[in-house]
Design a protein around this motif. Structure first.
Motif, PDB file in Angstrom:
ATOM      1  N   GLY A   1       0.778  -1.249   0.000  1.00 37.60           N
ATOM      2  CA  GLY A   1       0.000   0.000   0.000  1.00 37.60           C
ATOM      3  C   GLY A   1       0.802   1.287   0.000  1.00 37.60           C
ATOM      4  O   GLY A   1       0.229   2.371   0.107  1.00 37.60           O
ATOM      5  N   ALA A   2       2.147   1.186  -0.108  1.00 38.00           N
ATOM      6  CA  ALA A   2       2.976   2.409  -0.023  1.00 38.00           C
ATOM      7  C   ALA A   2       3.115   3.095  -1.382  1.00 38.00           C
ATOM      8  O   ALA A   2       2.926   2.477  -2.434  1.00 38.00           O
ATOM      9  CB  ALA A   2       4.366   2.042   0.499  1.00 38.00           C
ATOM     10  N   ASP A   3       3.459   4.389  -1.328  1.00 37.42           N
ATOM     11  CA  ASP A   3       3.922   5.110  -2.518  1.00 37.42           C
ATOM     12  C   ASP A   3       5.441   5.049  -2.473  1.00 37.42           C
ATOM     13  O   ASP A   3       6.053   5.427  -1.464  1.00 37.42           O
ATOM     14  CB  ASP A   3       3.487   6.575  -2.468  1.00 37.42           C
ATOM     15  N   VAL A   4       6.029   4.591  -3.563  1.00 38.24           N
ATOM     16  CA  VAL A   4       7.457   4.265  -3.534  1.00 38.24           C
ATOM     17  C   VAL A   4       8.201   5.032  -4.616  1.00 38.24           C
ATOM     18  O   VAL A   4       7.739   5.157  -5.753  1.00 38.24           O
ATOM     19  CB  VAL A   4       7.651   2.741  -3.752  1.00 38.24           C
ATOM     20  N   LEU A   5       9.389   5.530  -4.243  1.00 39.94           N
ATOM     21  CA  LEU A   5      10.284   6.166  -5.216  1.00 39.94           C
ATOM     22  C   LEU A   5      11.602   5.391  -5.204  1.00 39.94           C
ATOM     23  O   LEU A   5      12.221   5.243  -4.137  1.00 39.94           O
ATOM     24  CB  LEU A   5      10.536   7.617  -4.817  1.00 39.94           C
ATOM     25  N   ILE A   6      12.014   4.898  -6.360  1.00 45.29           N
ATOM     26  CA  ILE A   6      13.302   4.199  -6.436  1.00 45.29           C
ATOM     27  C   ILE A   6      14.337   5.117  -7.088  1.00 45.29           C
ATOM     28  O   ILE A   6      14.005   5.920  -7.955  1.00 45.29           O
ATOM     29  CB  ILE A   6      13.197   2.857  -7.206  1.00 45.29           C
ATOM     30  N   THR A   7      15.586   4.962  -6.658  1.00 40.47           N
ATOM     31  CA  THR A   7      16.660   5.789  -7.221  1.00 40.47           C
ATOM     32  C   THR A   7      17.800   4.903  -7.716  1.00 40.47           C
ATOM     33  O   THR A   7      17.910   3.740  -7.342  1.00 40.47           O
ATOM     34  CB  THR A   7      17.235   6.769  -6.180  1.00 40.47           C
ATOM     35  N   GLY A   8      18.648   5.488  -8.548  1.00 35.98           N
ATOM     36  CA  GLY A   8      19.822   4.796  -9.081  1.00 35.98           C
ATOM     37  C   GLY A   8      20.468   5.687 -10.114  1.00 35.98           C
ATOM     38  O   GLY A   8      19.988   6.801 -10.370  1.00 35.98           O
ATOM     39  N   ARG A   9      21.571   5.193 -10.722  1.00 29.98           N
ATOM     40  CA  ARG A   9      22.295   6.053 -11.672  1.00 29.98           C
ATOM     41  C   ARG A   9      21.835   5.867 -13.101  1.00 29.98           C
ATOM     42  O   ARG A   9      22.080   6.698 -13.957  1.00 29.98           O
ATOM     43  CB  ARG A   9      23.799   5.743 -11.587  1.00 29.98           C
ATOM     44  N   ASN A  10      21.169   4.735 -13.389  1.00 28.73           N
ATOM     45  CA  ASN A  10      20.866   4.379 -14.770  1.00 28.73           C
ATOM     46  C   ASN A  10      19.363   4.537 -15.040  1.00 28.73           C
ATOM     47  O   ASN A  10      18.539   3.740 -14.573  1.00 28.73           O
ATOM     48  CB  ASN A  10      21.318   2.922 -14.977  1.00 28.73           C
ATOM     49  N   GLU A  11      19.019   5.587 -15.790  1.00 27.08           N
ATOM     50  CA  GLU A  11      17.601   5.910 -15.978  1.00 27.08           C
ATOM     51  C   GLU A  11      16.842   4.779 -16.664  1.00 27.08           C
ATOM     52  O   GLU A  11      15.707   4.467 -16.292  1.00 27.08           O
ATOM     53  CB  GLU A  11      17.451   7.206 -16.783  1.00 27.08           C
ATOM     54  N   ARG A  12      17.482   4.163 -17.662  1.00 22.41           N
ATOM     55  CA  ARG A  12      16.768   3.100 -18.390  1.00 22.41           C
ATOM     56  C   ARG A  12      16.383   1.946 -17.448  1.00 22.41           C
ATOM     57  O   ARG A  12      15.264   1.429 -17.478  1.00 22.41           O
ATOM     58  CB  ARG A  12      17.661   2.594 -19.539  1.00 22.41           C
ATOM     59  N   LYS A  13      17.347   1.592 -16.608  1.00 26.47           N
ATOM     60  CA  LYS A  13      17.093   0.512 -15.642  1.00 26.47           C
ATOM     61  C   LYS A  13      15.939   0.880 -14.697  1.00 26.47           C
ATOM     62  O   LYS A  13      15.054   0.066 -14.413  1.00 26.47           O
ATOM     63  CB  LYS A  13      18.379   0.286 -14.844  1.00 26.47           C
ATOM     64  N   LEU A  14      15.932   2.126 -14.262  1.00 23.73           N
ATOM     65  CA  LEU A  14      14.878   2.566 -13.339  1.00 23.73           C
ATOM     66  C   LEU A  14      13.515   2.548 -14.032  1.00 23.73           C
ATOM     67  O   LEU A  14      12.511   2.114 -13.451  1.00 23.73           O
ATOM     68  CB  LEU A  14      15.190   3.974 -12.825  1.00 23.73           C
ATOM     69  N   ARG A  15      13.525   3.009 -15.294  1.00 16.67           N
ATOM     70  CA  ARG A  15      12.263   3.031 -16.043  1.00 16.67           C
ATOM     71  C   ARG A  15      11.719   1.610 -16.209  1.00 16.67           C
ATOM     72  O   ARG A  15      10.529   1.349 -16.017  1.00 16.67           O
ATOM     73  CB  ARG A  15      12.484   3.691 -17.406  1.00 16.67           C
ATOM     74  N   GLU A  16      12.627   0.682 -16.543  1.00 16.46           N
ATOM     75  CA  GLU A  16      12.190  -0.716 -16.713  1.00 16.46           C
ATOM     76  C   GLU A  16      11.682  -1.300 -15.389  1.00 16.46           C
ATOM     77  O   GLU A  16      10.723  -2.067 -15.360  1.00 16.46           O
ATOM     78  CB  GLU A  16      13.353  -1.560 -17.261  1.00 16.46           C
TER      79      GLU A  16
END
Ligand SMILES: NC(=O)c1ccc[n+]([C@@H]2O[C@H](COP(=O)([O-])OP(=O)(O)OC[C@H]3O[C@@H](n4cnc5c(N)ncnc54)[C@H](OP(=O)(O)O)[C@@H]3O)[C@@H](O)[C@H]2O)c1
Length: 287
Positions: free
Chosen positions: A68-83
């Motif tokens: 039930g949470a709203d989640v934000l993930i971070t990292g250096r590689n935008e494509r990986k995050l988008r996937e």
């Protein structure tokens, strides 16, 4: 050239040794892991997971969304995050490109996290990390810097920025910061990765003491061998979960680490301060 051949041979012989051990110990283990039924334990909570585009961080992100949470993930590689966001497929997950080792941007990134999540941040899983490439007695200065840039500087400045944010936005509700250490942070440390994981335990205890009066509960998790990109042998083994390092003779799945972290983030775990919980199949106590 000769050096290359030599290294290749060592790799083949250690792979052969591991394979022979699998055969001699009957090491094929298929894993079935039970996931607890989530009852919206984290409903409406806003959670940031650094290094959330893969492995343990991604498994935690998925579990948090399911809870039930709203989640934000971070990292250096935008494509990986988008996937990663696409693979979870929910309106409750978004991403932010953030190199955790960039200390100077940490405070601004925290503000961006708040903006993207649309409200005050309740919890952070400080998970971004890089694996070891060199071991004693062949550790170079470059390896030291590479490891410490993320596992030392990155972890510290991320933790500091979120703690500062919480000090400036006090709440009666408990906030949670979970730092990811390693089983290597509980045994003798002969190379920078392990030393960085000891440091993370120290930071967790120090911040635990410092932040508890502000209702910020700082704790940690120290996983053993988990099947992620960081443990390429485990990924290559596919369904065979054999691992000779621990008492259970298997690796863990990222979801097993996620289950513990969900418990630690939930209201069911609000009396723990400054602890780093081992989840290592007995590795650290086996001798
Ligand atoms: N797998 C294990 O056996 C194991 C055991 C003990 C502890 N751990 C710890 O668990 C954590 C997660 O690792 P994992 O096993 O899930 O491996 P992983 O899949 O490689 O995850 C590490 C994540 O950290 C991100 N990252 C690395 N450097 C970063 C930086 N400077 N800034 C922002 N993000 C960064 C990576 O994304 P980008 O490269 O795209 O930025 C990646 O998504 C790490 O701290 C690791 O040390 C893992």
């Amino acid at each position: 050239m000769i050096k290359k051949i030599g290294k290749g041979l060592i790799r083949i012989s250690s792979a052969f040794k591991a394979f022979a051990q699998v055969l001699s110990e009957g090491g094929i283990k298929k894993l079935e892991v039970s996931m607890l039924d989530k009852h919206n334990e984290l409903e409406n909570r806003k959670i940031v997971i650094t290094g959330g585009g893969s492995g343990i961080g991604l498994a935690v992100a998925r579990c948090c969304v399911n809870a039930g949470a709203d989640v934000l993930i971070t990292g250096r590689n935008e494509r990986k995050l988008r996937e990663a966001v696409h693979s979870i497929g929910s309106d409750s997950i978004s991403y932010l490109v953030w190199d955790a080792s960039d200390a100077d941007s940490a405070d601004l990134k925290v503000q961006e996290c708040e903006r993207k999540l649309g409200g005050q941040i309740d919890a952070v899983v400080n998970n971004a990390g890089v694996p070891p490439h060199e071991f004693f007695p062949s550790v170079s200065g470059a390896e030291w810097d590479r490891i410490y840039l993320t596992n030392g500087k990155g972890i510290f400045f991320t933790a500091q920025a979120f703690c500062k944010y919480w000090i400036n936005h006090p709440s009666d509700e408990y906030r949670h910061l979970i730092n990811i250490s390693s089983q290597g942070g509980f045994v003798g440390a002969l190379y920078p990765y392990r030393m960085s994981k000891w440091d993370i335990r120290g930071l967790t205890e120090g911040l635990g003491v410092q932040m508890a009066p502000q209702n910020v509960l700082v704790n940690g998790v120290a996983p053993g061998v988990v099947r992620t990109a960081m443990q390429s042998f485990a990924v290559q083994q596919g369904d065979n979960a054999y691992c000779n390092q621990n008492l259970l003779k298997r690796y863990a799945l990222p979801e097993e680490v996620a289950e513990l972290i969900i418990f630690m983030l939930s209201g069911a775990c609000n009396f723990m301060v400054g602890q780093t919980i081992l989840l290592d199949g007995g590795y650290s106590i086996k001798n």
